[in-house]
Every structure is written in C-alpha cells, then in structure tokens.
Design a protein around this motif. Structure first.
Motif, short mmCIF file in Angstrom:
data_model
loop_
_atom_site.label_atom_id
_atom_site.label_comp_id
_atom_site.label_asym_id
_atom_site.label_seq_id
_atom_site.Cartn_x
_atom_site.Cartn_y
_atom_site.Cartn_z
N HIS A 1 0.82 -1.20 0.00
CA HIS A 1 0.00 0.00 0.00
C HIS A 1 0.86 1.25 0.00
N THR B 1 -9.43 -3.16 -1.53
CA THR B 1 -8.12 -2.62 -1.19
C THR B 1 -8.09 -1.12 -1.36
N ALA B 2 -8.58 -0.68 -2.51
CA ALA B 2 -8.48 0.76 -2.79
C ALA B 2 -9.29 1.58 -1.80
N LEU C 1 -6.76 1.58 1.38
CA LEU C 1 -5.98 2.76 1.04
C LEU C 1 -6.64 4.02 1.57
N CYS D 1 1.56 2.19 -3.46
CA CYS D 1 0.41 2.88 -4.10
C CYS D 1 0.40 4.35 -3.72
#
Lengths: 69, 793
Positions: free
Chosen positions: B433, B744-745, B749, B436
């Motif tokens: 992460h 996940t996003a 995140l 990202c």
C-alpha cells in the motif's frame, strides 16, 4: 550481523545523508541546520524502529508454533 | 548545553522577528505608496479607525465608487454568461488605463448594454405578438371558414343557426330565455378572435357564457405548437378561440373578460381574401423583424466580446484599488491634515525592501516630501510569521490548525515534518500500500505546475496541498512495512532475519501474541521518546526567553516525574528484551505503587531493582509539589518587587512621556491576581501528572491501528483473492479480483490512511504539543495583492 554493527551502519548512513544535504542544498547556516535536524530525526526514527523489532526477537519467550503441517 | 548556544538559529524553529513601524505619508503619495506596499506584501497594517463605521471613514467615497464598478463588472460577466459569448483574453496589448477613465468606460458600456437589452426586449415582444397574430389568422380562418360552410343565410337566420348549432346540453334550457337580440344594423353576428392560455380556456368559456347569458358561441382550436408568450417570455400551450356574439353590450363584456383572463384579441377579417392579405403582410413583417433581431443580437454579442476580453484585467484592477482604499481607510490624518499616519507590523528582514519601495513611490508621485518610516515600541504582541516554502507549508498548516504559535515560540513543525509521517507509517506500515501512496504522490508532484494553476475540487485541493506529506508518509510506510514484513497481505518476502520480523512467524499460531507484545512495547517506547522530546523543547523555549523560573520549577520536576515512572518502564522493557527474562511488567509496575517494599521474586530483572523502585517512587512523589507550589509564590514575590519599583518611579518623574508607559501596561502590572496564578499552575500540574499516564496509554493506538491494518489486509487477501482464485472459472476469478481491488483501494488505502492520518495528528496535537506548545498567537496577514487573489478563490 549484530546489534552494534547495524547501529553503526545506521549512524554512517545518517552521516552520509547529512553531508549530501549540506552539499546539495547549501542555503545558508540556518537552513542547513534545519535540514540537518530533519535528517537526524529521520535517521533516529528509522533506527529506533529497527532496533525495537530486533531487540524484541533477541531472546524470544515464545517460538513460532506452526499450525500442524 | 554550551554547544547549542554556539549554533546559528534554526530556520523555522521560531517565527521571524517583527517590529512595529509607523509610516507618515504625504497625502499625494499615500495611494501610490500603499499600492506598491501591496505588491511587496510584507506589511500588516493596524486598523487605527476600528471604532468608526464604514461611512465615517476618510475614503468612503472612493470605496463606494469601487463597489459600483465591481457591480458593473459583475453585471457584464452575468450578461456574457447568459449570452454564452466566449471571449479570448487578449494579452495586455492595451495600455494601462487610469481608474477614472475606467469608471467612465464602464458607465458607458453599461448604458449601451442596458439600452440594447431594452430595445431587443421590445422587438422580441412585438415579434411574439406578430407570431400569435399569424397563428390566430390561420386557425381562426379555419374556424370561420367552417362556420361559413354551413349555408350562408341572411343575418337574421344566422341567429337561429347559432341557437340550433350543437352546443352543450347545458346550454339548451337557456334557449327559452330568448334574449332579445335587436335586429338593428348593429346587431349582426360579430365575432372576436384571439388567443388564450390553454389552461384558462375552459374557465374563460364558462365566464363568457355566464356573462352573455348563453348568447354566444365559443369555438376554439389548439395552437398546435407551444407559443412564446409576449409578456412573460415563456413557452406555453395556447388555444385560438373565436367568440360569436351579437350586440354592443355583449362585445364590451366580452372584451372586458378577455382582458381579465389575459387573452389577447386580434382582429381577423371575415373574408378569406382579406385574411390571406393580412397573412402575407404579417409574414413579411415577421421576416423583417427576424432580421432586425438577429442584427441586434450580433451587435450586442460583439459589444460583450470586446468587454469580455478586458473583463479579467479590469476586475483585478478594481479589486486592487478597493483593497488599497480599504487599507488607506485604516490610516489616520495627522494634525495638519496633510499627511496620513499609519501603523503596522513588518518583519525585520524586510525593512530595507520596504524603504526602497517607499522611495520609489515618492519618486513616482512627484512628491516633494519623502515618506517617513521608523520603528516604534509597543506592548502588543507581534504576529507570527513563518517563511515557508512549498515543502514545509503543508506541515506548518497542520500545526497551525491546532493553534498559531506564539511569537518566537518553538515551532513543533520542525520535528513534525519527520515524526508525523513516521507515526503514520507505524500505523499504516505496509509496503504494498505504501507503493500505491508513493505513486499517487509522484503523480501529484510531477504535475505540480499544471495543477497549481487549475481550480480543483475541495478534496483534490487538500490532496494536492499535502503532496509532500503524502510522499513522506509513503516512504516511511514502505520502510515500516519492510520491517514488519507486511506486504498488503500478499507476498511473503524472504527478508534476512537481521532486518525485520523473522518470516518464520508468518502463519504460525503464536504469531498474534508475539506481534501484539512487540507492538505494544514499541508504542510505549515511541511514546516516551516523543513526550521527552516535547519536554526538552519546553526547556529550550524557557532558555530562549530567559525564564529561569520555568526551568527550575517546571522543566526539572516534569522530567523527573515522567522519567521516573514511564522512562523506568521503557528501561524495564529494554532489559526484559535483552535478558530474556520472564518477568511480568504489568505486575512490576502495579506493585511498585501498591507494595514498593515487597519482595519481587520472579519479577526481578536486575540486582537492586527494589531499592531503585523505591527511590524512583519517592522522586516522583517529590516532583509533584515541586511543580505545583514554588512558582506562584515566587511570581508574587517578583511582582511585589516590581510594583514597589513602580511607585517610586512614578513619584520621581511626573512629566512622563505618555507614549512610553501607556495605561494598559500600567494596569497589567497592577493586576497580579495570586489566586488566578495559583489555580492556573495547579491546573497545569494536574494536567501533566494525569496526562503522563493517559498520554502514555494513548500511544497504544499505534499498536491498535497497525494490528487492524494487518488483519484487514490478511482477511481481504485470504478470504477474497485466494478464495476466488481457488475456483476454476475465469469469471469467478475476475470478479474476485475486482472486488479485492476495490476493497483494497477504498477500505485499505483510503479509509485506513485517513484513519492513520487522523490518529497520528491527534498524537501530535495532544500528546506531543501539550508538553510545550502554547499556540495562542495570531498569524501575520500582510496587505498583499497575491493573498487577495487567493482569498477570492
């Protein structure tokens, strides 16, 4: 590798980073001191993180019990 | 400590030195001087006319004129938007124009535009009326034609026909009423034709029927297409109607009713030939009008375009002028009424720049007398000014959100630049992460120039403003993730054991207890370090201000208290790790208080522990009254000494300069309220003592959030991705992957990083800054055109 050796490595990299910051962004004594503070704080934080995790595993009280393979 | 004295002052650690200045400007160069100072943007003017209403100030007329011009400019921009004219902003080819010229020009343009608008409105109304007339002609012509198709007997018989025609059944009984229609030559069957709103047609018909007592025939035909109403300008459904009646009284009544219902009547001739002639005339007039209308619109659009290309420049000019006059309103006329006197704050480093600017203003305004600029003393506390660049700006704003630093107070932002992203990373630590986040930060930073000139939505703006914060957070997250060997729950990295958590822990049953123990102890260690840093900063603050009282009776007892309890706990943790003892630290700490003299037994970590614990406990107990009592008493003693000195001074010099010792300072010295000071000190001490326990425990959130993050990642990985991957079908795999990516996003995140951001922020604001930060200053807001533009946005 040992605790002291890695600590020395952290110290050296901190020193190298400070020298780099002095060489690359040399903008007067007060700004240099500010950049130095940032580099030292970052080095200390990173070292502390590593040292804590290292020391915690030095003499573990419990060992990894693998779920029966 | 001597080495710290020899170091140069650190950038950003304390706010810039400010000085209070007074400006005396002759009236002719005042406006120009203020304009140039606005461009420089380094002077904060003090409002000397605070108690006056806006209408009592000196330059109220000029401000009114500027407001008028702003209104006109806004009117222009509205018109341009309504007309949909896009004008290119031509670069400054035109010479700079004076403000009076601009005013005249704006007035001219406005007058022209208003005229054009009224004219086109009138034309449009006429156009619509003619359109309606055309419609009425065609439809009514149809109605009349059909009525003529029934045989055309002489007029008298027409009356009977009217009665005999198919009417509503309800009308039948009125036939017997037999209103006597005179058969004089005037009483031929006449008709009125017009057009009315469809919604009103029924009521209209009934009204007509009642008014004429049934002696009328109402025929209607829908207009077919929506018609633009000449009066309201909207498109509505209308109906063309023809009312047949006889008699003048009836006509008068009918016309009155038409009026009240808003129906417009148009004269339609009976004969077909004439109808057609009218039709042709109306069509001709319509096409003429269209041409005229088009020409009018073109003319107006051209005018708007020429205005539009200059609009931006003019708006800025007027805004600047208004700001200049608002600032001039803050100044005072001096006794001779020929100079304006102003007071304000400016940073010391800018004094030479300001002097240059003022000289330039004197030169450009051809004034004989120069502007006087000198420093003054004042008792007000200066504003806080940090010269931040794009990197430190975001961190400074984070600190400022809690409270603006007091003048020349230690600025926590210096350390927050590193510790804030670091604490975020401890809670978020996950290198997948983290990568990202890093990519996101790179995107924002690489497109800096483009994005800074655009207008962004509020969320994007915050993200863009904090791009360097996100960059640092990402870098530290990657580092912490590598140490913790957390990798978005995905890949098990074969890290060498000396660096990070031994991967053999992964997947084992005792993983969680081990990690919990590790992370809890880590939180305590980090918390104690950060709090100590905070107290040490308070020492440096006290030293800078020469406040030995604070050092002796606040810094030292605070250090002793915190470290004898929680510093000792940190020490125990380290010793336990290094020696591998099985001592229970909870037990040790609790029994240190409950039973200090008792035997430690199994929990003994080193020789002499019991004695050391008793000593530390005593030191902590001593520290509490040490930080509570001495300071208020000593302050009272000091104040008495100062006060004694004062009275003597008063008797000695009766003709004191009123400026040097203003009333408010005198009253401040007199108002030493011992109770208040004592209570304040008590609150401060209690806050510290209780806070020591609660703040240390508060740092455990570092453990809690990092646990949550790792568990969430594992769950998403195992339960979503692996599960979906287990099936053979491609669709299931794809769906599983998409759900995993979304989860996940959004959850990991976005939600987790916001959560970690918030908690790291809280740790800084409450646990770290409460140890040394006062945060009761006010920000330096110079008179600057650049800031004006920012404000507007």
């Amino acid at each position: 590798m040992g605790f002291l050796v890695t600590t020395l490595i952290f110290l050296l990299s901190g020193g190298v980073a400070s020298l780099l910051s002095l060489l690359c962004c040399n903008r007067g004594p007060s700004t240099n001191l500010f950049h130095l503070t940032l580099v030292i704080t970052a080095t200390v934080c990173c070292w502390m993180m590593w040292a804590i995790v290292y020391l915690a595993q030095l003499k573990p009280l419990i060992n990894p019990i693998l779920s029966g393979e | 400590m001597g080495v710290f004295d020899r170091l140069p002052p650190m950038d950003h650690l304390r706010s810039e030195k400010m000085c209070f200045v007074q400006l005396i400007m002759p009236a002719e160069s005042a406006r120009l001087a203020v304009t140039y100072l606005g461009e420089l943007g380094l002077v904060q003017f003090k409002d000397l006319n605070e108690d006056k209403s806006p209408f009592q100030r000196i330059f109220v007329n000029q401000v009114k004129r500027c407001a008028e011009m702003t209104r006109k400019l806004r009117f222009f921009s509205d018109q341009i938007n309504k007309a949909g004219v896009k004008s290119s902003v031509r670069p400054a080819l035109q010479p700079d124009i004076d403000l009076e010229e601009l005013e005249a020009k704006l007035g001219e343009h406005e007058h022209d535009l208003l005229e054009m608008n009224t004219n086109s409105e009138k034309l449009l109304q006429t156009y619509n009326e003619l359109l309606e007339f055309k419609l009425v002609l065609s439809k009514a012509g149809g109605i009349l034609a059909s009525s003529h198709n029934h045989a055309t007997p002489p007029e008298r018989e027409l009356d009977e026909h009217i009665y005999n025609k198919e009417m509503d059944d309800g009308n039948a009984y009125l036939l017997e009423e037999g209103v006597h229609l005179g058969t004089t030559d005037n009483s031929g069957v006449k008709f009125v034709s017009g057009i009315i709103l469809k919604s009103k047609a029924l009521a209209f018909e009934r009204m007509l029927f009642r008014a004429t007592r049934g002696n009328m025939f109402f025929n209607q035909a829908p207009a077919g297409e929506p018609v633009t109403d000449p009066i309201s300008g909207e498109e509505v459904e209308k109906t063309v109607f023809v009312v047949f009646f006889s008699g003048d009284q009836a006509k008068a009544k009918i016309l009155k009713i038409c009026n009240s219902f808003g129906a417009s009547c148009y004269p339609v001739p009976e004969e077909m030939v004439k109808q057609r002639q009218f039709f042709r005339e109306v069509s001709a007039r319509l096409s003429d009008l269209e041409v005229t209308l088009d020409a009018g619109i073109q003319h107006r659009n051209k005018a708007l375009e020429s205005v539009g290309s200059q609009l931006w420049r003019w708006t800025i000019m007027v805004k600047k002028e208004k700001a200049v006059y608002d600032t001039l309103n803050m100044l005072n006329f001096d006794v001779t009424k020929k100079c304006l006197v102003g007071e304000g704050w400016c940073p010391i480093f800018a004094i030479s720049q300001i002097k240059d600017v003022l000289q330039r203003a004197t030169l450009h305004s051809n004034s004989q007398v120069g502007i006087i600029f000198h420093e003054m003393d004042t008792i007000d506390s200066p504003p806080t000014y940090f010269r931040t660049d794009k990197f430190t700006n975001a961190f400074q704003e984070i600190v400022d959100a809690y409270g603006i630093a007091r003048y020349e107070e230690a600025n926590p932002a210096v350390y927050s630049v590193i510790t804030f992203p670091f604490l975020f990373a401890v809670m978020f630590g996950d290198w997948g992460h983290g990568i990202c986040l890093l990519l996101g930060a790179f995107v924002l930073i690489l497109r800096e120039k483009k994005l800074s000139s655009q207008k962004l939505g509020s969320f994007m703006e915050m993200a863009f403003g904090g791009r360097y914060v996100i960059l640092l957070m990402a870098l530290f997250s990657i580092y912490c993730g590598l140490i913790d060997a957390h990798t978005a729950g995905l890949i098990k990295v074969r890290d060498p054991y000396p660096f990070g958590v031994d991967p053999s822990w992964r997947g084992s049953r005792s993983e969680l207890p081990f990690l919990n123990s590790l992370k809890m102890k880590m939180s305590i260690l980090m918390g104690v370090s950060q709090m100590n840093l905070g107290i040490v900063l308070s020492y440096f603050d006290a030293k800078f201000h020469g406040n030995a009282l604070d050092i002796r009776y606040q810094f030292i007892p605070q250090m002793i208290f915190l470290n004898s309890l929680f510093g000792y706990l940190a020490l125990l943790i380290l010793i336990k790790w290094c020696s591998g003892s099985k001592a229970d630290l909870y037990h040790v700490m609790i029994y240190m208080f409950l039973d200090p003299a008792g035997d430690l037994g199994e929990n003994q970590l080193f020789w002499g522990q019991k004695e050391l614990q008793i000593l530390l406990l005593l030191m902590a107990i001593v520290a509490v009254p040490w930080m509570l009592f001495p300071k208020p008493f000593i302050l009272r003693k000091l104040h008495k000494e100062r006060f004694q000195g004062h009275t003597y001074r008063f008797l000695g010099t009766s003709e004191m300069d009123p400026d040097s010792e203003p009333d408010s300072a005198r009253s401040r010295h007199d108002n030493f309220n011992f109770t208040e000071v004592f209570v304040h000190q008590m609150i401060h001490s209690i806050e510290f003592v209780l806070g020591a326990v609660s703040n240390t425990a508060s740092y455990l959130r570092l453990w809690a959030l990092s646990l949550a993050h790792s568990e969430l990642s594992t769950v998403f990985y195992e339960k979503l991705l692996l599960l979906a991957w287990g099936y053979d079908s491609l669709v299931v795999k794809l769906v599983g992957f998409i759900v995993f990516a979304f989860a996940t996003a959004f959850i990991l995140l976005m939600m987790e990083s916001l959560s970690a951001f918030l908690h790291a922020l809280r740790l800084h604001w409450v646990e770290f800054m409460s140890k040394f930060y006062h945060g009761d200053g006010y920000k330096f807001k110079p008179f600057s055109f650049a800031l004006l533009a920012d404000d507007e946005d």
